[in-house]
Each structure stands twice: as structure tokens, then as C-alpha cells.
Motif scaffolding. Structure first.
Motif, PDB file in Angstrom:
ATOM      1  N   LEU A  45       0.824  -1.205   0.000  1.00 34.30           N
ATOM      2  CA  LEU A  45       0.000   0.000   0.000  1.00 34.30           C
ATOM      3  C   LEU A  45       0.858   1.254   0.000  1.00 34.30           C
ATOM      4  CD1 LEU A  45      -2.867  -0.982   2.470  1.00 34.30           C
ATOM      5  CD2 LEU A  45      -2.958  -0.794  -0.006  1.00 34.30           C
ATOM      6  N   THR A  46       1.966   1.204   0.707  1.00 36.53           N
ATOM      7  CA  THR A  46       2.866   2.354   0.733  1.00 36.53           C
ATOM      8  C   THR A  46       3.474   2.586  -0.642  1.00 36.53           C
ATOM      9  OG1 THR A  46       3.373   1.810   3.020  1.00 36.53           O
ATOM     10  CG2 THR A  46       4.830   3.354   1.939  1.00 36.53           C
ATOM     11  N   ARG A  47       3.856   1.492  -1.304  1.00 36.43           N
ATOM     12  CA  ARG A  47       4.431   1.636  -2.647  1.00 36.43           C
ATOM     13  C   ARG A  47       3.407   2.154  -3.642  1.00 36.43           C
ATOM     14  NH1 ARG A  47       7.533  -3.955  -3.418  1.00 36.43           N
ATOM     15  NH2 ARG A  47       5.525  -4.632  -2.644  1.00 36.43           N
ATOM     16  N   VAL A  48       2.161   1.659  -3.542  1.00 38.38           N
ATOM     17  CA  VAL A  48       1.114   2.119  -4.454  1.00 38.38           C
ATOM     18  C   VAL A  48       0.812   3.597  -4.204  1.00 38.38           C
ATOM     19  CG1 VAL A  48      -1.339   1.861  -5.035  1.00 38.38           C
ATOM     20  CG2 VAL A  48       0.115  -0.154  -4.826  1.00 38.38           C
ATOM     21  N   ALA A  49       0.745   3.978  -2.925  1.00 36.09           N
ATOM     22  CA  ALA A  49       0.479   5.384  -2.600  1.00 36.09           C
ATOM     23  C   ALA A  49       1.605   6.280  -3.116  1.00 36.09           C
ATOM     24  CB  ALA A  49       0.307   5.548  -1.098  1.00 36.09           C
ATOM     25  N   ALA A  50       2.847   5.829  -2.972  1.00 31.93           N
ATOM     26  CA  ALA A  50       3.973   6.626  -3.472  1.00 31.93           C
ATOM     27  C   ALA A  50       3.924   6.728  -4.996  1.00 31.93           C
ATOM     28  CB  ALA A  50       5.290   6.005  -3.021  1.00 31.93           C
ATOM     29  N   TRP A  51       3.548   5.631  -5.657  1.00 33.84           N
ATOM     30  CA  TRP A  51       3.438   5.651  -7.116  1.00 33.84           C
ATOM     31  C   TRP A  51       2.320   6.614  -7.540  1.00 33.84           C
ATOM     32  CZ3 TRP A  51      -0.905   3.780  -9.830  1.00 33.84           C
ATOM     33  CH2 TRP A  51      -0.777   3.796 -11.229  1.00 33.84           C
ATOM     34  N   TYR A  52       1.184   6.557  -6.841  1.00 34.82           N
ATOM     35  CA  TYR A  52       0.047   7.406  -7.178  1.00 34.82           C
ATOM     36  C   TYR A  52       0.388   8.883  -6.968  1.00 34.82           C
ATOM     37  CZ  TYR A  52      -4.733   9.179  -7.317  1.00 34.82           C
ATOM     38  OH  TYR A  52      -5.856   9.878  -7.642  1.00 34.82           O
ATOM     39  N   GLN A  53       1.095   9.183  -5.887  1.00 37.00           N
ATOM     40  CA  GLN A  53       1.465  10.572  -5.612  1.00 37.00           C
ATOM     41  C   GLN A  53       2.438  11.110  -6.657  1.00 37.00           C
ATOM     42  OE1 GLN A  53       0.088  12.579  -3.442  1.00 37.00           O
ATOM     43  NE2 GLN A  53      -1.239  10.908  -2.734  1.00 37.00           N
ATOM     44  N   GLY A  54       3.194  10.210  -7.286  1.00 38.82           N
ATOM     45  CA  GLY A  54       4.146  10.633  -8.303  1.00 38.82           C
ATOM     46  C   GLY A  54       3.518  10.932  -9.654  1.00 38.82           C
ATOM     47  N   LEU A  55       2.244  10.581  -9.838  1.00 35.02           N
ATOM     48  CA  LEU A  55       1.572  10.820 -11.114  1.00 35.02           C
ATOM     49  C   LEU A  55       1.169  12.277 -11.261  1.00 35.02           C
ATOM     50  CD1 LEU A  55      -0.813   7.725 -11.256  1.00 35.02           C
ATOM     51  CD2 LEU A  55       1.312   8.037 -12.508  1.00 35.02           C
ATOM     52  N   GLN A  56       0.994  12.695 -12.506  1.00 37.38           N
ATOM     53  CA  GLN A  56       0.482  14.033 -12.768  1.00 37.38           C
ATOM     54  C   GLN A  56      -1.031  14.032 -12.575  1.00 37.38           C
ATOM     55  OE1 GLN A  56       1.815  15.233 -16.619  1.00 37.38           O
ATOM     56  NE2 GLN A  56       3.978  15.191 -16.051  1.00 37.38           N
ATOM     57  N   THR A  57      -1.623  15.200 -12.486  1.00 38.85           N
ATOM     58  CA  THR A  57      -3.047  15.325 -12.160  1.00 38.85           C
ATOM     59  C   THR A  57      -3.964  14.593 -13.140  1.00 38.85           C
ATOM     60  OG1 THR A  57      -2.588  17.440 -11.093  1.00 38.85           O
ATOM     61  CG2 THR A  57      -4.875  16.964 -11.620  1.00 38.85           C
ATOM     62  N   PRO A  58      -3.795  14.714 -14.455  1.00 37.97           N
ATOM     63  CA  PRO A  58      -4.699  13.963 -15.356  1.00 37.97           C
ATOM     64  C   PRO A  58      -4.562  12.444 -15.186  1.00 37.97           C
ATOM     65  CG  PRO A  58      -3.533  15.663 -16.573  1.00 37.97           C
ATOM     66  CD  PRO A  58      -2.933  15.611 -15.207  1.00 37.97           C
ATOM     67  N   LYS A  60      -3.750  10.951 -12.398  1.00 36.82           N
ATOM     68  CA  LYS A  60      -4.399  10.616 -11.124  1.00 36.82           C
ATOM     69  C   LYS A  60      -5.901  10.467 -11.310  1.00 36.82           C
ATOM     70  CE  LYS A  60      -1.209  12.689  -7.811  1.00 36.82           C
ATOM     71  NZ  LYS A  60      -1.046  13.713  -6.771  1.00 36.82           N
ATOM     72  N   VAL A  61      -6.494  11.371 -12.102  1.00 36.47           N
ATOM     73  CA  VAL A  61      -7.938  11.311 -12.359  1.00 36.47           C
ATOM     74  C   VAL A  61      -8.273  10.026 -13.119  1.00 36.47           C
ATOM     75  CG1 VAL A  61      -9.851  12.419 -13.593  1.00 36.47           C
ATOM     76  CG2 VAL A  61      -8.234  13.808 -12.286  1.00 36.47           C
ATOM     77  N   GLY A  62      -7.453   9.695 -14.111  1.00 38.36           N
ATOM     78  CA  GLY A  62      -7.691   8.473 -14.885  1.00 38.36           C
ATOM     79  C   GLY A  62      -7.585   7.225 -14.031  1.00 38.36           C
ATOM     80  N   VAL A  63      -6.575   7.162 -13.186  1.00 30.70           N
ATOM     81  CA  VAL A  63      -6.406   6.001 -12.308  1.00 30.70           C
ATOM     82  C   VAL A  63      -7.573   5.916 -11.325  1.00 30.70           C
ATOM     83  CG1 VAL A  63      -4.971   5.052 -10.457  1.00 30.70           C
ATOM     84  CG2 VAL A  63      -3.908   5.885 -12.553  1.00 30.70           C
ATOM     85  N   ALA A  64      -8.021   7.050 -10.803  1.00 29.27           N
ATOM     86  CA  ALA A  64      -9.147   7.053  -9.868  1.00 29.27           C
ATOM     87  C   ALA A  64     -10.428   6.573 -10.549  1.00 29.27           C
ATOM     88  CB  ALA A  64      -9.333   8.455  -9.287  1.00 29.27           C
ATOM     89  N   VAL A  65     -10.673   7.022 -11.777  1.00 28.83           N
ATOM     90  CA  VAL A  65     -11.871   6.607 -12.511  1.00 28.83           C
ATOM     91  C   VAL A  65     -11.836   5.097 -12.783  1.00 28.83           C
ATOM     92  CG1 VAL A  65     -13.077   6.809 -14.731  1.00 28.83           C
ATOM     93  CG2 VAL A  65     -12.346   8.861 -13.509  1.00 28.83           C
ATOM     94  N   VAL A  66     -10.692   4.612 -13.234  1.00 26.12           N
ATOM     95  CA  VAL A  66     -10.559   3.175 -13.495  1.00 26.12           C
ATOM     96  C   VAL A  66     -10.731   2.386 -12.196  1.00 26.12           C
ATOM     97  CG1 VAL A  66      -8.941   1.370 -14.230  1.00 26.12           C
ATOM     98  CG2 VAL A  66      -9.186   3.453 -15.580  1.00 26.12           C
ATOM     99  N   GLY A  67     -10.168   2.895 -11.108  1.00 28.90           N
ATOM    100  CA  GLY A  67     -10.311   2.222  -9.811  1.00 28.90           C
ATOM    101  C   GLY A  67     -11.752   2.139  -9.359  1.00 28.90           C
ATOM    102  N   VAL A  68     -12.501   3.235  -9.560  1.00 23.70           N
ATOM    103  CA  VAL A  68     -13.914   3.235  -9.188  1.00 23.70           C
ATOM    104  C   VAL A  68     -14.692   2.248 -10.056  1.00 23.70           C
ATOM    105  CG1 VAL A  68     -16.016   4.652  -9.218  1.00 23.70           C
ATOM    106  CG2 VAL A  68     -13.915   5.554  -8.213  1.00 23.70           C
ATOM    107  N   ILE A  69     -14.413   2.210 -11.343  1.00 19.59           N
ATOM    108  CA  ILE A  69     -15.111   1.279 -12.246  1.00 19.59           C
ATOM    109  C   ILE A  69     -14.824  -0.167 -11.852  1.00 19.59           C
ATOM    110  CG2 ILE A  69     -15.199   0.433 -14.628  1.00 19.59           C
ATOM    111  CD1 ILE A  69     -14.810   3.365 -15.517  1.00 19.59           C
ATOM    112  N   VAL A  70     -13.558  -0.474 -11.580  1.00 17.07           N
ATOM    113  CA  VAL A  70     -13.197  -1.843 -11.177  1.00 17.07           C
ATOM    114  C   VAL A  70     -13.842  -2.183  -9.842  1.00 17.07           C
ATOM    115  CG1 VAL A  70     -11.261  -3.305 -10.469  1.00 17.07           C
ATOM    116  CG2 VAL A  70     -11.079  -1.922 -12.528  1.00 17.07           C
ATOM    117  N   GLY A  71     -13.822  -1.247  -8.898  1.00 19.78           N
ATOM    118  CA  GLY A  71     -14.447  -1.495  -7.597  1.00 19.78           C
ATOM    119  C   GLY A  71     -15.932  -1.752  -7.702  1.00 19.78           C
ATOM    120  N   LEU A  72     -16.623  -0.946  -8.514  1.00 22.50           N
ATOM    121  CA  LEU A  72     -18.058  -1.154  -8.693  1.00 22.50           C
ATOM    122  C   LEU A  72     -18.360  -2.466  -9.412  1.00 22.50           C
ATOM    123  CD1 LEU A  72     -19.261   2.466  -9.567  1.00 22.50           C
ATOM    124  CD2 LEU A  72     -19.597   1.198  -7.435  1.00 22.50           C
TER     125      LEU A  72
END
Length: 111
Positions: A45-58, A60-72
Motif C-alpha cells: 500500500l505504501t508503494r502504491v500510494a507513493a506511485w500514485y502521488q508521483g503521477l500528474q493530475t490527469p 491521477k484522475v484516470g487512475v481514480a476513474v478506473v479504480g472506481v469502475i473496477v471497484g463497482l
């Protein structure tokens, strides 16, 4: 027999024992006790959070949208499974009730 009990042999044996003990003590590394409050930087989780924080804003939005779709999608699959289990349970109870009402009563009346 007296050669085996000589002090020279005992000294050699004692020296080998001390050498082995020193070698074992040099090879072992001290173990750090477990501390649950300590931050584990090797956790996934720490590695994933560090990877996510290293992404640019667009990104981050794309990863969040894909994460929500997969979760649902996963939640949808779990809910379908629970619904199927409930339907099978209800169907089984109805069939068992019909069995008891129709088949078992016929066999009791024939006796």
C-alpha cells in the motif's frame, strides 16, 4: 587410552569449541523486535500510494476513474452472487415444502 586424556587434546578440543562459538556469534545478525507503530515502507500500500502521488493530475484522475469502475464491477459481482444464493435457498425451501406436502403424505396414506 592415556593419550586421549592428555591436556593437549583437551586444549585442542576446547579451542575448536571456542572457534566454532565465535564463528556462530559472528554469523548471526541481531533481530530487531516487531514494532506495530513503525511505518513499514516496504508494504504494497505504501508503494502504491507513493506511485500514485508521483503521477500528474490527469493521470491521477484516470487512475481514480478506473479504480472506481473496477471497484463497482467487483461489488456488482458480489451482489449478484449473494442474490443467486438467496434465490437458490428460497427455491430449495419451496421444493422441500412441496416434497413434504405431496410425496411424504402419499407414502403415509398408503401404509
Amino acid at each position: 587410552m592415556s593419550d586421549r586424556n592428555s591436556p593437549n587434546w583437551e586444549q585442542k578440543l576446547e579451542q575448536k569449541f571456542k572457534d566454532l562459538e565465535a564463528e556462530i556469534n559472528n554469523q548471526t545478525t541481531p533481530v530487531r523486535p516487531f514494532n506495530p507503530n513503525e511505518d513499514n515502507s516496504n508494504g504494497i500500500l505504501t508503494r502504491v500510494a507513493a506511485w500514485y502521488q508521483g503521477l500528474q493530475t490527469p493521470a491521477k484522475v484516470g487512475v481514480a476513474v478506473v479504480g472506481v469502475i473496477v471497484g463497482l464491477s467487483i461489488l456488482n459481482g458480489i451482489l449478484k452472487l449473494v442474490t443467486s444464493l438467496i434465490v437458490v435457498g428460497i427455491l430449495g425451501a419451496i421444493l422441500y415444502g412441496l416434497y413434504r406436502a405431496l410425496i411424504q403424505n402419499k407414502s403415509n396414506s398408503e401404509l
